[in-house]
Scaffold this active site. Structure first.
Site, PDB file in Angstrom:
ATOM      1  N   LYS A 166      -3.383  11.891  -3.474  1.00  0.00           N
ATOM      2  CA  LYS A 166      -2.344  12.103  -2.457  1.00  0.00           C
ATOM      3  C   LYS A 166      -1.024  12.540  -3.091  1.00  0.00           C
ATOM      4  O   LYS A 166      -0.002  12.649  -2.417  1.00  0.00           O
ATOM      5  CB  LYS A 166      -2.137  10.822  -1.652  1.00  0.00           C
ATOM      6  CG  LYS A 166      -3.369  10.420  -0.837  1.00  0.00           C
ATOM      7  CD  LYS A 166      -3.065   9.315   0.116  1.00  0.00           C
ATOM      8  CE  LYS A 166      -4.302   8.624   0.633  1.00  0.00           C
ATOM      9  NZ  LYS A 166      -5.195   9.469   1.408  1.00  0.00           N
ATOM     10  N   CYS A 178      -8.490   6.373   9.733  1.00  0.00           N
ATOM     11  CA  CYS A 178      -8.824   5.083   9.098  1.00  0.00           C
ATOM     12  C   CYS A 178      -7.907   3.956   9.566  1.00  0.00           C
ATOM     13  O   CYS A 178      -7.740   2.950   8.871  1.00  0.00           O
ATOM     14  CB  CYS A 178      -8.806   5.177   7.576  1.00  0.00           C
ATOM     15  SG  CYS A 178     -10.082   6.214   6.931  1.00  0.00           S
ATOM     16  N   GLN A 221       1.049   6.494   0.670  1.00  0.00           N
ATOM     17  CA  GLN A 221       1.789   7.568   1.355  1.00  0.00           C
ATOM     18  C   GLN A 221       3.267   7.581   0.985  1.00  0.00           C
ATOM     19  O   GLN A 221       4.004   8.429   1.491  1.00  0.00           O
ATOM     20  CB  GLN A 221       1.657   7.407   2.877  1.00  0.00           C
ATOM     21  CG  GLN A 221       0.240   7.419   3.403  1.00  0.00           C
ATOM     22  CD  GLN A 221      -0.438   8.785   3.250  1.00  0.00           C
ATOM     23  OE1 GLN A 221       0.209   9.787   2.961  1.00  0.00           O
ATOM     24  NE2 GLN A 221      -1.751   8.800   3.392  1.00  0.00           N
ATOM     25  N   ASP A 280       0.896  -1.162   0.000  1.00  0.00           N
ATOM     26  CA  ASP A 280       0.000   0.000   0.000  1.00  0.00           C
ATOM     27  C   ASP A 280       0.933   1.210   0.000  1.00  0.00           C
ATOM     28  O   ASP A 280       1.478   1.588   1.039  1.00  0.00           O
ATOM     29  CB  ASP A 280      -0.876  -0.043   1.259  1.00  0.00           C
ATOM     30  CG  ASP A 280      -1.603   1.276   1.509  1.00  0.00           C
ATOM     31  OD1 ASP A 280      -1.453   2.211   0.695  1.00  0.00           O
ATOM     32  OD2 ASP A 280      -2.306   1.371   2.543  1.00  0.00           O
TER      33      ASP A 280
END
Lengths: 399, 313
Positions: free
Chosen positions: A217, A357, A194, A191
């Protein structure tokens, strides 16, 4: 060479409003270049890609192909076919979770700091009895526990972990993780929501199997994301969402699946988003993600020093150097939402509050949430100073 | 507590705007949850608290800190204030609808719903000049005749307004401008009759009525000028003043003096007074609007409403 923040800021029309935006981990602001690229689709060639043969259709097809190639280069992928456009990171992870040919009893390993997007898809599969879900605990300083991972990964089919945590900004040692996982026969899904916007990342060098990230993002449009997958793995996935463009042809009972990447891009796509995403990638490459990362760490150090000087501030995670542009903290036992609201209303400083989250981690630690400051290339030292001063006032107010 | 205030304020604003309707719904949810001792889930209370104190912090950090610290207490205070103001507003509206003045019957105070006093609420007073010996339980009912009295308007008018008045009664004087305004508004629609009811304990009341009676009989065209002037000079009434006023309005003083000495004139005033007693009048001013009666220095609105009701019938 550092970055010229004043020059960068002039590209972001919204910053003229004079507020301080410290919530880029949730959603970044967009430069004029990206806004113009999105508009160009609607103004100049608002048609379908890959279907219509007319000049507008061809133009969109070309632009989408060009954008895919820009994204391929942006993450260092080998082939364009390995880039699948999704709505966001969440959809990309769901695609893998629901399309990968798991065998009953296969184990999937995640960490205890996963975003709901990388927890719930696996949780559901586990509940259906398709997989067994293992959760790896972090070290006390909230960093990745590589020793523990080496022990736990032995019988795992897939490791699906966050690259840079949106909770505390900690970047996991994915190079080592991938090596160990592959040595143990496990695939790795990252993931990277970020990490891709903030660090140079090369999927080939990392040898990662799947990787997901979002446009919003990384200065790009909302509603567009990317799933990278090694071609041979993508080809072996079951179809996920099916419909227009996912097949070459069909009868009432049969169909011939389309090649990659269209097989996984059902229906008309977010063409403006794809084009905008490519423009965002170009923008980030132009500034240089190494420079961005350095800039963020510099600001985070300053921020951390200011927070520590305030006293009664608990920062989640390790020292500043390891947290990139993200700093999560709490002031005493005060409600994080109240702190965020007060900062916004008193000083027009926008930060995120709550569980970000990552409810599972907060529940594990008996916490309601935290205040999160997430910095990006357009933030300045002055803004950090202003934030600290405002927080000082808020702290006084909270008593 | 802040959610209750928000519910009321945004509930009203929500009638006009969809944006405020959403906040009102949040506030309602919050209030319902708080009633059942649960935590407000929408975060509206936190948002409002932060918005109010955050803005105060910009210019008045110390005030901001105090407001934050005592927010719940301040919220309670404003909630109570708001509820009270709603109750009083509702009461005011009720009074306004019923009496034409939001402060209730017999009040002459400022009325927010009629700031310009367009309905004449400020002359509202039910003060009456009473003769205690005449007060009884008997119902007011006009028992005299409208013939022979000073009057304005057509005899065929659907509504007859009869005023029993005393020239020395301050309340009759107070109501005089109201009568003037009514006559102006309802010209051709009503017949107005003035009947003398000189209260015994009022100085010069009888003499003033007698002088007015004489002028009405001798020079009726001068009567209303004289009538108005008497009320305007009520504070300085004397035998001399009657004659001076009479002279000023152009009356024939010689024939007036003769009339004043005439017993027949006196008997007319006595008859007028008697008709008041027969009608159970106990004070002035007393109005009969067809079959309905009003006592005291009534308001323009009240008299007007009664006339309009009678006109409708």
């Amino acid at each position: 060479m550092g970055i010229r923040v004043d020059k960068i800021r002039s590209d972001f029309p919204i910053l003229k409003r004079g507020f301080t935006y410290f919530d880029s981990s949730c959603m970044t602001l967009r430069p004029l270049q990206v806004i113009n690229a999105i508009n160009s689709y609607y103004e100049e060639f608002p048609a379908c890609a890959g279907r219509s043969m007319h000049r507008l259709g061809n133009k969109v097809t070309e632009e989408v192909a060009r954008s895919r190639d820009i994204i391929r280069k942006f993450i260092g992928a080998k082939k364009k076919d390995e880039i699948i456009f999704t709505r966001n990171t969440t959809e990309a992870i769901n695609l893998v979770a629901n399309s990968f040919k798991f065998e009953k009893g296969d184990k999937v390993l995640i960490t205890d700091k996963e975003h709901n997007s990388n927890l719930l898809p696996w949780q559901l599969l586990a509940e259906k009895g398709i997989i067994k879900l293992k959760v790896l605990s972090s070290k006390p300083d909230n960093t990745f526990n590589l020793e523990s991972f080496e022990r736990e990964v032995k019988d795992v089919r897939m490791v699906s972990i966050v690259h840079t945590s949106n909770l505390d900004g900690v970047t996991n040692p994915v190079k080592d993780i991938i090596k160990i996982a592959h040595k143990n026969g496990a695939l790795v899904m990252l993931d990277a929501a970020q990490s891709v916007p903030h660090k140079v990342l090369n999927v080939k060098k990392l040898d990662v199997d799947f990787l997901a990230f979002s446009g919003h993002k990384m200065l790009g449009p909302s509603g567009i994301g990317v799933l990278y997958g090694k071609k041979e793995l993508l080809e072996d996935l079951n179809p996920f969402m099916v419909g227009g463009e996912t097949v070459k042809e069909s009868t009432y009972t049969t169909r011939v699946w389309e090649d990659l990447p269209e097989r996984f891009e059902a229906g008309l796509q977010n063409y403006a988003g794809i084009i905008g995403l490519a423009e965002a990638a170009k923008y980030l490459d132009k500034v240089g993600r190494k420079n961005i990362e350095k800039h963020e760490v510099k600001l985070t150090k300053k921020l951390t020093k200011g927070l520590e000087e305030l006293g009664d501030v608990k920062i989640i995670g390790p020292e500043a150097e390891q947290r990139g542009g993200i700093t999560s903290f709490n002031i005493g036992n005060h409600d994080s939402h109240q702190v965020a609201l007060l900062l916004d209303n008193s000083s027009a400083i926008m930060v995120r509050s709550g569980a970000h989250c990552v409810h599972s981690w907060f529940n594990k630690h008996n916490m309601d949430g935290s205040v999160r400051v997430s910095l990006y290339l357009y933030n300045t030292k002055k803004e950090v100073e202003r934030f600290i001063n405002s927080l000082k006032e808020v702290k006084k107010l909270l008593g | 507590m802040i959610c209750i205030i928000a519910l009321i304020i945004f509930g009203v604003l929500g009638i006009f705007s969809a944006r405020h309707r959403i906040i009102a719904k949040e506030a309602l949810d919050c209030v319902l949850r708080r009633i059942t001792l649960r935590k407000c889930e929408t975060g509206l209370d936190k948002r409002l608290k932060a918005q109010i104190t955050g803005r105060l912090m910009k210019g008045y950090p110390r005030t901001g800190r105090q407001v934050y610290k005592h927010f719940e207490l301040i919220s309670w205070f404003f909630t109570i204030l708001l509820v009270l103001s709603i109750i009083f507003s509702a009461q005011g509206l009720y009074f306004f609808a019923k009496y034409g003045n939001c402060n209730g019957l017999n009040s002459d105070k400022f009325c927010i719903f009629d700031p310009l006093n367009s309905l004449g609420g400020d002359d509202f007073s039910s003060e009456v000049c009473i003769d205690p010996s005449l007060v009884s339980e008997k119902e007011l009912s006009f028992a005299g005749s409208i013939e022979g009295h000073p009057s304005i308007g057509s005899k065929d008018a659907a509504v007859t307004v009869i005023e029993f008045g005393c020239f020395s009664c301050p309340n009759t004087a107070i109501v005089e401008p109201v009568v003037r305004n009514i006559l102006e508004e309802f010209t051709d629609k009503i017949l107005f009759v003035y009947v003398d009811f000189p209260l015994k304990h009022h100085d010069y009341a009888y003499e003033a009525s007698l002088a007015a009676e004489c002028i009405w009989n001798n020079q009726p065209e001068l009567y209303w000028d004289y009538h108005i002037n008497i009320f305007e000079n009520q504070a300085t009434l004397s035998q001399e003043v009657f004659l001076t006023i009479a002279s000023e309005v152009g009356a024939d003083i010689e024939s007036l003096n003769k009339c004043l000495a005439n017993e027949e004139s006196k008997s007319h005033v006595d008859e007028d007074f008697q008709s008041g007693i027969d009608s159970n009048v106990y004070g002035t001013p007393t109005f009969f609007v067809n079959e309905e009666s009003l006592v005291g220095a009534v308001s323009y609105k009240e008299l007007k409403k009664l006339i309009e009701d009678q006109l409708k019938e």
